[in-house]
Design a protein around this motif. Structure first.
Motif, PDB file in Angstrom:
ATOM      1  N   PRO A  53     -69.790  -9.302  61.045  1.00  0.00           N
ATOM      2  CA  PRO A  53     -69.179  -9.111  62.375  1.00  0.00           C
ATOM      3  C   PRO A  53     -68.547 -10.533  62.838  1.00  0.00           C
ATOM      4  O   PRO A  53     -67.803 -10.825  63.587  1.00  0.00           O
ATOM      5  CB  PRO A  53     -70.387  -8.694  63.460  1.00  0.00           C
ATOM      6  CG  PRO A  53     -71.198  -8.103  62.756  1.00  0.00           C
ATOM      7  CD  PRO A  53     -71.040  -8.640  61.168  1.00  0.00           C
ATOM      8  N   MET A  54     -69.501 -11.660  62.437  1.00  0.00           N
ATOM      9  CA  MET A  54     -69.061 -13.096  62.661  1.00  0.00           C
ATOM     10  C   MET A  54     -67.774 -13.240  62.059  1.00  0.00           C
ATOM     11  O   MET A  54     -66.982 -14.043  62.399  1.00  0.00           O
ATOM     12  CB  MET A  54     -70.278 -13.844  62.366  1.00  0.00           C
ATOM     13  CG  MET A  54     -71.403 -13.802  63.353  1.00  0.00           C
ATOM     14  SD  MET A  54     -71.129 -13.805  64.864  1.00  0.00           S
ATOM     15  CE  MET A  54     -70.426 -15.456  64.960  1.00  0.00           C
ATOM     16  N   ARG A  55     -67.649 -12.949  60.905  1.00  0.00           N
ATOM     17  CA  ARG A  55     -66.539 -13.241  60.232  1.00  0.00           C
ATOM     18  C   ARG A  55     -65.188 -12.363  60.804  1.00  0.00           C
ATOM     19  O   ARG A  55     -64.273 -13.270  60.821  1.00  0.00           O
ATOM     20  CB  ARG A  55     -66.370 -12.530  58.743  1.00  0.00           C
ATOM     21  CG  ARG A  55     -67.481 -13.184  57.857  1.00  0.00           C
ATOM     22  CD  ARG A  55     -67.583 -12.287  56.298  1.00  0.00           C
ATOM     23  NE  ARG A  55     -68.636 -12.792  55.623  1.00  0.00           N
ATOM     24  CZ  ARG A  55     -68.469 -13.760  54.590  1.00  0.00           C
ATOM     25  NH1 ARG A  55     -67.243 -14.171  54.198  1.00  0.00           N
ATOM     26  NH2 ARG A  55     -69.714 -14.093  53.851  1.00  0.00           N
ATOM     27  N   GLU A  56     -65.329 -11.503  61.195  1.00  0.00           N
ATOM     28  CA  GLU A  56     -64.412 -10.642  62.150  1.00  0.00           C
ATOM     29  C   GLU A  56     -63.974 -11.331  63.351  1.00  0.00           C
ATOM     30  O   GLU A  56     -62.704 -11.685  63.447  1.00  0.00           O
ATOM     31  CB  GLU A  56     -64.508  -9.196  62.385  1.00  0.00           C
ATOM     32  CG  GLU A  56     -63.364  -8.590  63.032  1.00  0.00           C
ATOM     33  CD  GLU A  56     -63.712  -6.686  63.290  1.00  0.00           C
ATOM     34  OE1 GLU A  56     -63.122  -6.417  64.047  1.00  0.00           O
ATOM     35  OE2 GLU A  56     -64.675  -6.449  62.706  1.00  0.00           O
ATOM     36  N   ALA A  57     -64.867 -11.791  63.998  1.00  0.00           N
ATOM     37  CA  ALA A  57     -64.845 -12.272  65.322  1.00  0.00           C
ATOM     38  C   ALA A  57     -64.296 -13.894  65.240  1.00  0.00           C
ATOM     39  O   ALA A  57     -63.027 -14.001  66.008  1.00  0.00           O
ATOM     40  CB  ALA A  57     -66.319 -12.400  65.964  1.00  0.00           C
ATOM     41  N   LEU A  58     -64.575 -14.576  64.190  1.00  0.00           N
ATOM     42  CA  LEU A  58     -64.264 -15.873  63.937  1.00  0.00           C
ATOM     43  C   LEU A  58     -62.803 -15.975  63.598  1.00  0.00           C
ATOM     44  O   LEU A  58     -61.872 -16.570  64.153  1.00  0.00           O
ATOM     45  CB  LEU A  58     -64.842 -16.646  63.170  1.00  0.00           C
ATOM     46  CG  LEU A  58     -64.444 -18.241  62.934  1.00  0.00           C
ATOM     47  CD1 LEU A  58     -64.431 -18.773  64.205  1.00  0.00           C
ATOM     48  CD2 LEU A  58     -65.316 -18.820  62.072  1.00  0.00           C
ATOM     49  N   THR A  59     -62.545 -14.866  62.647  1.00  0.00           N
ATOM     50  CA  THR A  59     -61.041 -14.556  62.319  1.00  0.00           C
ATOM     51  C   THR A  59     -59.997 -14.468  63.396  1.00  0.00           C
ATOM     52  O   THR A  59     -59.204 -15.063  63.585  1.00  0.00           O
ATOM     53  CB  THR A  59     -60.892 -13.648  61.244  1.00  0.00           C
ATOM     54  OG1 THR A  59     -61.705 -14.040  60.042  1.00  0.00           O
ATOM     55  CG2 THR A  59     -59.317 -13.400  60.693  1.00  0.00           C
ATOM     56  N   CYS A  80     -66.125 -17.113  76.874  1.00  0.00           N
ATOM     57  CA  CYS A  80     -65.784 -18.539  76.598  1.00  0.00           C
ATOM     58  C   CYS A  80     -66.731 -18.941  75.340  1.00  0.00           C
ATOM     59  O   CYS A  80     -67.960 -19.054  75.181  1.00  0.00           O
ATOM     60  CB  CYS A  80     -66.708 -19.493  77.718  1.00  0.00           C
ATOM     61  SG  CYS A  80     -66.302 -21.313  77.258  1.00  0.00           S
ATOM     62  N   VAL A  81     -66.060 -19.261  74.394  1.00  0.00           N
ATOM     63  CA  VAL A  81     -66.702 -19.542  72.845  1.00  0.00           C
ATOM     64  C   VAL A  81     -67.654 -20.807  73.052  1.00  0.00           C
ATOM     65  O   VAL A  81     -68.565 -20.848  72.559  1.00  0.00           O
ATOM     66  CB  VAL A  81     -65.594 -19.622  71.882  1.00  0.00           C
ATOM     67  CG1 VAL A  81     -66.194 -20.180  70.528  1.00  0.00           C
ATOM     68  CG2 VAL A  81     -65.066 -18.342  71.662  1.00  0.00           C
ATOM     69  N   HIS A  85     -71.538 -20.871  72.378  1.00  0.00           N
ATOM     70  CA  HIS A  85     -72.344 -21.648  71.230  1.00  0.00           C
ATOM     71  C   HIS A  85     -73.095 -22.830  71.837  1.00  0.00           C
ATOM     72  O   HIS A  85     -74.334 -22.765  71.018  1.00  0.00           O
ATOM     73  CB  HIS A  85     -71.219 -22.089  70.210  1.00  0.00           C
ATOM     74  CG  HIS A  85     -70.865 -20.961  69.446  1.00  0.00           C
ATOM     75  ND1 HIS A  85     -69.572 -20.275  69.825  1.00  0.00           N
ATOM     76  CD2 HIS A  85     -70.849 -20.956  68.041  1.00  0.00           C
ATOM     77  CE1 HIS A  85     -69.272 -19.497  68.918  1.00  0.00           C
ATOM     78  NE2 HIS A  85     -69.922 -19.664  68.014  1.00  0.00           N
ATOM     79  N   ARG A  86     -72.848 -23.296  72.974  1.00  0.00           N
ATOM     80  CA  ARG A  86     -73.781 -24.297  73.288  1.00  0.00           C
ATOM     81  C   ARG A  86     -74.927 -23.869  73.864  1.00  0.00           C
ATOM     82  O   ARG A  86     -76.098 -24.507  73.813  1.00  0.00           O
ATOM     83  CB  ARG A  86     -73.167 -25.350  74.131  1.00  0.00           C
ATOM     84  CG  ARG A  86     -72.681 -25.024  75.595  1.00  0.00           C
ATOM     85  CD  ARG A  86     -72.123 -26.035  76.260  1.00  0.00           C
ATOM     86  NE  ARG A  86     -71.267 -25.419  77.305  1.00  0.00           N
ATOM     87  CZ  ARG A  86     -70.174 -25.687  77.557  1.00  0.00           C
ATOM     88  NH1 ARG A  86     -69.455 -26.306  77.080  1.00  0.00           N
ATOM     89  NH2 ARG A  86     -69.445 -25.142  78.503  1.00  0.00           N
ATOM     90  N   ASN A 141     -69.829 -20.569  83.150  1.00  0.00           N
ATOM     91  CA  ASN A 141     -68.886 -19.116  83.234  1.00  0.00           C
ATOM     92  C   ASN A 141     -67.430 -19.636  83.102  1.00  0.00           C
ATOM     93  O   ASN A 141     -66.659 -18.992  83.778  1.00  0.00           O
ATOM     94  CB  ASN A 141     -69.159 -18.551  84.594  1.00  0.00           C
ATOM     95  CG  ASN A 141     -70.514 -17.883  84.815  1.00  0.00           C
ATOM     96  OD1 ASN A 141     -70.948 -17.545  83.694  1.00  0.00           O
ATOM     97  ND2 ASN A 141     -70.997 -18.062  86.069  1.00  0.00           N
ATOM     98  N   HIS A 142     -67.328 -20.599  82.138  1.00  0.00           N
ATOM     99  CA  HIS A 142     -65.902 -21.069  81.904  1.00  0.00           C
ATOM    100  C   HIS A 142     -65.185 -19.912  81.061  1.00  0.00           C
ATOM    101  O   HIS A 142     -65.555 -19.288  80.441  1.00  0.00           O
ATOM    102  CB  HIS A 142     -65.475 -22.260  81.248  1.00  0.00           C
ATOM    103  CG  HIS A 142     -66.202 -23.435  81.916  1.00  0.00           C
ATOM    104  ND1 HIS A 142     -67.557 -23.845  82.204  1.00  0.00           N
ATOM    105  CD2 HIS A 142     -65.228 -24.415  82.455  1.00  0.00           C
ATOM    106  CE1 HIS A 142     -67.236 -24.963  82.998  1.00  0.00           C
ATOM    107  NE2 HIS A 142     -66.170 -25.199  83.212  1.00  0.00           N
TER     108      HIS A 142
END
Length: 142
Positions: A53-59, A80-81, A85-86, A141-142
């Motif tokens: 799922p991460m491969r697809e989402a990052l692509t 907001c990515v 992540h943070r 919430n950016h």
């Protein structure tokens, strides 16, 4: 009045890199490195066992980020990515650096014909990851 030379038109990074396939190859190589190299163990530990799922989402995210189809944003309205992540447990400068190093290696291996593009892209990634690490533990919430 003559039309502008099409060669002079600014090219989207998505087009410059060659579209979806090179981006998918880079992402696959990134996750392969993360999954197999001890130098990226902390980064790998932040992810679940199934990286598909991460491969697809990052692509999809990188395609949109580079000016291609915006499918990722349509699938994740308002997401907001950076914030996601943070806020991840374990986010710190060491992990952010592992991410950049793995992406740099993946990009250099999969986009060898355009080192200037790779350098520019990795520089942008480094800035984003540094910001994520500096603001680790925060969600907004950016």
């Amino acid at each position: 009045m003559s039309e502008a030379d099409p060669a002079a038109k600014p090219q989207r990074p998505f087009d410059r890199i060659g579209g979806r396939e090179p981006i998918a190859r880079m992402v696959d190589r990134f996750y392969d490195l993360m999954d197999s190299e001890p130098d990226f163990a902390e980064l790998r530990a932040m992810h679940g066992p199934d990286l598909a799922p991460m491969r697809e989402a990052l692509t999809d995210f990188l395609i949109a980020w580079m000016g291609g189809p915006r499918d990722w944003f349509e699938k994740h309205p308002g997401a907001c990515v950076m914030s996601a992540h943070r806020a991840m447990p374990g986010m710190n400068y060491a992990v952010a650096t592992q991410w950049v190093v793995a992406m740099q290696q993946a990009a250099k291996e999969t986009i060898p014909a355009d080192p200037d593009f790779v350098d520019s892209m990795v520089s942008a990634f480094a800035g984003m990851s540094k910001s994520m690490a500096a603001n680790a533990g925060q969600a907004d919430n950016h």
